[in-house]
Design a protein around this motif. Structure first.
Motif, short mmCIF file in Angstrom:
data_model
loop_
_atom_site.label_atom_id
_atom_site.label_comp_id
_atom_site.label_asym_id
_atom_site.label_seq_id
_atom_site.Cartn_x
_atom_site.Cartn_y
_atom_site.Cartn_z
N MET C 1 11.39 -14.90 2.45
CA MET C 1 12.22 -14.69 1.24
C MET C 1 12.26 -13.21 0.91
O MET C 1 11.20 -12.58 0.82
N PRO C 2 13.45 -12.66 0.76
CA PRO C 2 13.50 -11.23 0.43
C PRO C 2 13.01 -11.01 -1.00
O PRO C 2 13.18 -11.88 -1.85
N PRO C 3 12.39 -9.87 -1.27
CA PRO C 3 11.93 -9.60 -2.63
C PRO C 3 13.12 -9.49 -3.57
O PRO C 3 14.21 -9.07 -3.16
N SER C 4 12.95 -9.91 -4.84
CA SER C 4 14.05 -9.82 -5.79
C SER C 4 14.32 -8.34 -6.10
O SER C 4 13.44 -7.50 -5.94
N PRO C 5 15.55 -8.04 -6.54
CA PRO C 5 15.86 -6.66 -6.91
C PRO C 5 14.88 -6.14 -7.96
O PRO C 5 14.50 -4.98 -7.96
N VAL C 6 14.44 -7.03 -8.89
CA VAL C 6 13.51 -6.60 -9.92
C VAL C 6 12.18 -6.17 -9.31
O VAL C 6 11.61 -5.14 -9.67
N ALA C 7 11.70 -6.96 -8.34
CA ALA C 7 10.43 -6.62 -7.70
C ALA C 7 10.54 -5.30 -6.95
O ALA C 7 9.66 -4.44 -7.01
N SER C 165 5.68 13.15 6.78
CA SER C 165 6.63 12.37 6.02
C SER C 165 7.64 11.70 6.96
O SER C 165 8.00 10.53 6.79
N PHE C 166 8.05 12.46 7.96
CA PHE C 166 9.01 11.95 8.96
C PHE C 166 8.43 10.73 9.67
O PHE C 166 9.09 9.69 9.80
N VAL C 167 7.20 10.83 10.10
CA VAL C 167 6.54 9.70 10.80
C VAL C 167 6.35 8.52 9.85
O VAL C 167 6.65 7.37 10.20
N GLY C 168 5.91 8.80 8.62
CA GLY C 168 5.69 7.73 7.66
C GLY C 168 6.97 6.98 7.32
O GLY C 168 6.97 5.75 7.15
N ALA C 169 8.06 7.73 7.23
CA ALA C 169 9.34 7.10 6.90
C ALA C 169 9.78 6.16 8.03
O ALA C 169 10.27 5.06 7.78
N TRP C 170 9.60 6.60 9.27
CA TRP C 170 9.92 5.71 10.39
C TRP C 170 9.02 4.49 10.39
O TRP C 170 9.46 3.38 10.75
N ALA C 171 7.76 4.66 9.99
CA ALA C 171 6.84 3.52 9.91
C ALA C 171 7.35 2.50 8.90
O ALA C 171 7.28 1.28 9.14
N LEU C 172 7.86 3.00 7.77
CA LEU C 172 8.40 2.09 6.76
C LEU C 172 9.55 1.27 7.33
O LEU C 172 9.63 0.05 7.15
N ILE C 173 10.44 1.96 8.02
CA ILE C 173 11.60 1.28 8.59
C ILE C 173 11.17 0.27 9.66
O ILE C 173 11.65 -0.87 9.69
N TRP C 180 7.74 -7.33 7.70
CA TRP C 180 6.64 -7.19 6.74
C TRP C 180 7.20 -7.27 5.33
O TRP C 180 8.36 -6.97 5.09
N SER C 181 6.32 -7.61 4.40
CA SER C 181 6.76 -7.65 3.00
C SER C 181 6.99 -6.23 2.51
O SER C 181 6.48 -5.25 3.08
N LEU C 182 7.77 -6.13 1.43
CA LEU C 182 8.09 -4.82 0.87
C LEU C 182 6.83 -4.05 0.50
O LEU C 182 6.67 -2.87 0.85
N TRP C 183 5.92 -4.74 -0.21
CA TRP C 183 4.72 -4.04 -0.67
C TRP C 183 3.87 -3.57 0.48
O TRP C 183 3.37 -2.44 0.47
N ALA C 184 3.71 -4.43 1.48
CA ALA C 184 2.90 -4.04 2.64
C ALA C 184 3.53 -2.85 3.35
O ALA C 184 2.85 -1.89 3.73
N SER C 185 4.85 -2.89 3.49
CA SER C 185 5.55 -1.80 4.18
C SER C 185 5.38 -0.48 3.42
O SER C 185 5.08 0.57 4.02
N LEU C 186 5.58 -0.54 2.10
CA LEU C 186 5.46 0.68 1.30
C LEU C 186 4.03 1.22 1.38
O LEU C 186 3.81 2.44 1.51
N LEU C 187 3.06 0.29 1.33
CA LEU C 187 1.66 0.69 1.36
C LEU C 187 1.32 1.37 2.69
O LEU C 187 0.68 2.43 2.73
N VAL C 188 1.79 0.76 3.77
CA VAL C 188 1.50 1.32 5.09
C VAL C 188 2.13 2.70 5.25
O VAL C 188 1.50 3.63 5.74
#
Lengths: 217, 217, 217
Positions: C1-7, C165-173, C180-188
């Motif tokens: 389930m995708p995270p809600s826009p609010v989340a 930052s460049f590497v971290g941004a690619w990791a997020l993508i 992965w969930s949004l929170w996990a992705s942002l955290l990583v």
């Protein structure tokens, strides 16, 4: 009775026109000091004159810009630069440098009133309106100094400048909150900002330095 | 018959692509001179290549940016930088510095035509269109110099640069007013701007200084 | 389930708040080193804190800005500056300069995640999302250095910064592409960026110079 949108717009335009000329002269003199070429003088004068308002409009997402709606002002600044380069000579500079205090203080006051009001019209929070007033009045000069490769005077000369704009912008918000008319509020904010600036310069008031910085190196 | 929007768009894109490459090389060489690290080289090259057009699009409130619509150009500039850092050596620099005059003059012409046309498409006043042409062609280099902590070359080296763009932009407006086709007009403006720049450099023409500035200090 | 826009929005806001404070402190210390006056210290701290995100939002044409929607953060940074000027003394500076590495690395990670995610939400191409992450995290510091009249540290100190930052941004993508969930992705992405930065500093890793530049003059 609240002023009509047309009246608000007219008030803002008169204010903006006067401020543009004052700041263009200020940019002109700094560019001359930096020995920029004729093209550089014109661009730096234009950047000083239109820069603060343009940054504000980009931040507020307002279009068209003042200078797009009234392109004659681009011509005006260009002509001002050409005229200055033809007429002003070295011996005029000491005089002009002293004379610049006045248009610069007036421009500071006018742009503060104009920039703050533009944000008030959009119903933004008070502190954001104040910030827009400060940005409008100070960032023309900041862009001028950044392009001329100086640390912005407004941040480093220990003379009150942005802080006058900050106080004047709060005065505008207070006056309108107190129910004053638009024109009276704009006038008071402009006069207060300009007076504070002139008083600070003439009385040689300086912003207390952060003495911690002294041993920072 | 007026050109279709698609044709206009195609013309602008071809022009923009060529200009981006020319300016990226120019940014690359300045960054190398400043001994920036590899990351700095890439960012300054990108800023020089995309900066002018991006400032114009922000001012005109045009979205998406060229480099958002065609992200392959971000890759292109990145690859260009990596390739240059692998291939170019110190002994190539004198040659490259001379060679840079050509892509830089071409980029100036191309960006002038492209930036002016973008504003014409929005039906803005002529002087604003010209200003957009100048900003598009000159502000990539201005941002490059500001970030590299120099007074922008365009404002201070007394060699015609922005003024060539200024003339070329007016030529574009005149050509279209005279009923020339879009392609002919863009071509003439590009060629005129680039030729003026090259002629000015080769004939060692310089912008008259504002002699008042001489005794300004 | 995708995270809600609010989340999504809540996640981005938490991240942004923490990053703003970290960067304000970083701007504060640089301004002190430059002996700016009290006004300059506040403006440079604010510019460092809000600059990267504001440039990103201008580029993405997102309104209102974070600091317009939550003006208490403008007050927060202002109070932080005043408090710092009252409390911090020269003898604290060596300690603070070392301590700054941590908030700065954390801010780099947080802003990378936040900036990249903001572009992902707009369905922009991956390389543009990465660029937005880098701009968000690095341009506050770039604006700080440009205003303080330095070549941006991020481009010239040969220590990995933008590249983390460049590497971290690619990791997020990559993380989100892997489901992965949004929170996990942002955290990583945040943790990876910050760790890379800290590791680079502690292990004294440097970006290879472009040796061609050596003989460039």
């Amino acid at each position: 009775m609240p002023p009509s949108p047309v009246a608000v717009s007219a008030a803002l335009n008169v204010v903006e026109v006067a401020a543009v000329l004052a700041f263009a002269i200020s940019g002109l003199l700094v560019a001359a000091d930096k020995k920029l070429d004729a093209v550089g003088v014109c661009i730096v004068a234009g950047l000083t004159a239109f820069g603060g308002g343009t940054v504000r409009d980009v931040l507020l997402d307002r279009r068209p810009f003042f200078w797009v709606e009234r392109p004659q002002w681009l011509w005006g600044v260009l002509l001002l630069c050409v005229a200055a380069m033809l007429v002003l000579r070295a011996r005029h500079f000491a005089v002009t440098r002293k004379a610049i205090l006045w248009p610069d203080a007036l421009g500071l006051g006018l742009f503060t009133a104009n920039g703050t009001q533009a944000a008030i019209d959009l119903n933004l929070p008070a502190v954001v309106c104040v910030l827009m007033g400060v940005i409008t009045s100070v960032f023309g000069g900041v862009l001028r100094d950044v392009v001329c490769n100086d640390v912005p005077e407004a941040f480093s000369d220990h003379r009150p400048y942005a802080i006058c704009s900050f106080v004047g912008a709060w005065a505008l918000i207070a006056a309108e909150a107190a129910g004053w008319s638009l024109w009276a509020s704009l006038l008071v904010a402009t006069a207060l900002t300009a007076s504070l600036r002139l008083a600070a310069v003439h009385m040689n008031i300086s912003i207390p330095p952060w003495d911690a910085g002294g041993g920072g190196k």
